[in-house]
Design a protein around this motif. Structure first.
Motif, PDB file in Angstrom:
ATOM      1  N   SER A 135     -38.619  48.348  13.147  1.00  0.00           N
ATOM      2  CA  SER A 135     -37.986  49.223  14.141  1.00  0.00           C
ATOM      3  C   SER A 135     -37.282  48.371  15.187  1.00  0.00           C
ATOM      4  O   SER A 135     -37.621  47.201  15.403  1.00  0.00           O
ATOM      5  CB  SER A 135     -39.012  50.140  14.808  1.00  0.00           C
ATOM      6  OG  SER A 135     -39.921  49.395  15.582  1.00  0.00           O
TER       7      SER A 135
ATOM      8  N   LYS B 149     -34.943  53.092  17.025  1.00  0.00           N
ATOM      9  CA  LYS B 149     -34.735  53.607  15.669  1.00  0.00           C
ATOM     10  C   LYS B 149     -35.531  52.803  14.652  1.00  0.00           C
ATOM     11  O   LYS B 149     -35.849  51.636  14.872  1.00  0.00           O
ATOM     12  CB  LYS B 149     -33.263  53.627  15.295  1.00  0.00           C
ATOM     13  CG  LYS B 149     -32.605  52.275  15.160  1.00  0.00           C
ATOM     14  CD  LYS B 149     -31.136  52.465  14.783  1.00  0.00           C
ATOM     15  CE  LYS B 149     -30.430  51.145  14.613  1.00  0.00           C
ATOM     16  NZ  LYS B 149     -29.044  51.332  14.195  1.00  0.00           N
ATOM     17  N   VAL B 150     -35.829  53.463  13.547  1.00  0.00           N
ATOM     18  CA  VAL B 150     -36.499  52.817  12.425  1.00  0.00           C
ATOM     19  C   VAL B 150     -35.420  52.211  11.538  1.00  0.00           C
ATOM     20  O   VAL B 150     -34.482  52.895  11.145  1.00  0.00           O
ATOM     21  CB  VAL B 150     -37.351  53.839  11.633  1.00  0.00           C
ATOM     22  CG1 VAL B 150     -37.902  53.210  10.363  1.00  0.00           C
ATOM     23  CG2 VAL B 150     -38.477  54.372  12.505  1.00  0.00           C
TER      24      VAL B 150
ATOM     25  N   ARG C  24     -38.508  52.038   6.649  1.00  0.00           N
ATOM     26  CA  ARG C  24     -39.701  52.895   6.727  1.00  0.00           C
ATOM     27  C   ARG C  24     -40.990  52.184   6.330  1.00  0.00           C
ATOM     28  O   ARG C  24     -42.047  52.537   6.792  1.00  0.00           O
ATOM     29  CB  ARG C  24     -39.524  54.127   5.850  1.00  0.00           C
ATOM     30  CG  ARG C  24     -38.436  55.017   6.322  1.00  0.00           C
ATOM     31  CD  ARG C  24     -38.982  56.097   7.202  1.00  0.00           C
ATOM     32  NE  ARG C  24     -37.879  56.868   7.752  1.00  0.00           N
ATOM     33  CZ  ARG C  24     -37.837  57.297   8.984  1.00  0.00           C
ATOM     34  NH1 ARG C  24     -38.820  57.048   9.790  1.00  0.00           N
ATOM     35  NH2 ARG C  24     -36.809  57.974   9.425  1.00  0.00           N
TER      36      ARG C  24
ATOM     37  N   THR D  39     -40.157  57.688  14.245  1.00  0.00           N
ATOM     38  CA  THR D  39     -39.066  57.406  15.184  1.00  0.00           C
ATOM     39  C   THR D  39     -38.954  55.939  15.583  1.00  0.00           C
ATOM     40  O   THR D  39     -37.926  55.525  16.096  1.00  0.00           O
ATOM     41  CB  THR D  39     -39.243  58.216  16.480  1.00  0.00           C
ATOM     42  OG1 THR D  39     -40.436  57.771  17.147  1.00  0.00           O
ATOM     43  CG2 THR D  39     -39.320  59.703  16.188  1.00  0.00           C
ATOM     44  N   GLY D  40     -40.037  55.166  15.424  1.00  0.00           N
ATOM     45  CA  GLY D  40     -40.052  53.781  15.888  1.00  0.00           C
ATOM     46  C   GLY D  40     -40.483  53.649  17.331  1.00  0.00           C
ATOM     47  O   GLY D  40     -40.595  52.537  17.853  1.00  0.00           O
TER      48      GLY D  40
END
Length: 150
Positions: free
Chosen positions: A103, A90-91, A94, A73-74
């Motif tokens: 993120s 938010k990411v 990845r 999720t970050g």
């Protein structure tokens, strides 16, 4: 309707739940779902260049502290560095052996202080080895932090 503090607590509970699942599972290794990071440097931006922070109180409080980052999720959880009250987390990337993890967190405090704060975290996942350098840029709050994650 939940208050802002209640929403933050719900996020915190969800993050702890995800961590409990990670450590309770026998099929995943520590670090598969999270990074554990330690702050080794605190910087300010002055005249377009980085300099060691002269904010002695900030440096002395944050230097050496740790925080956990959810790779999914970050979300960031730490005593001084966290995203529990952010409006958006938010990411962006990845991370892999070829790409760095990134993120973004945003706080839009127009209702109260009238300021917008953004925080960008990059963990150099593509670096060889278990220790991954990170840089955290915090516009409006902490300045620039760096250290390592595992």
């Amino acid at each position: 309707m939940l208050s802002t503090n209640s929403v933050g607590y719900v996020r915190l509970i969800l993050l702890f739940g995800a961590l409990a699942l990670q450590f309770g599972s026998t099929n995943c290794f520590a670090g598969d779902l999270t990074y554990e990071c330690k702050v080794l440097h605190v910087y300010d931006i002055e005249n377009g260049a980085l300099s060691n922070s002269d904010k002695k109180s900030l440096s002395s409080v944050i230097l050496g502290t740790s925080f956990i980052v959810s790779k999914d999720t970050g979300a960031i959880l730490g005593e001084y560095i966290n995203t529990t009250n952010a409006d958006l987390v938010k990411v962006l990337e990845r991370g892999s052996d070829r790409w760095n993890f990134r993120s973004l967190a945003e706080w839009d405090n127009k209702k109260s202080a009238g300021t917008y704060v953004a925080q960008l975290l990059e963990v150099r996942e593509s670096n060889v080895g278990t220790s991954k350098p990170f840089t955290l840029f915090s516009a409006g709050m902490l300045g620039v932090l760096s250290g390592t994650c595992k």
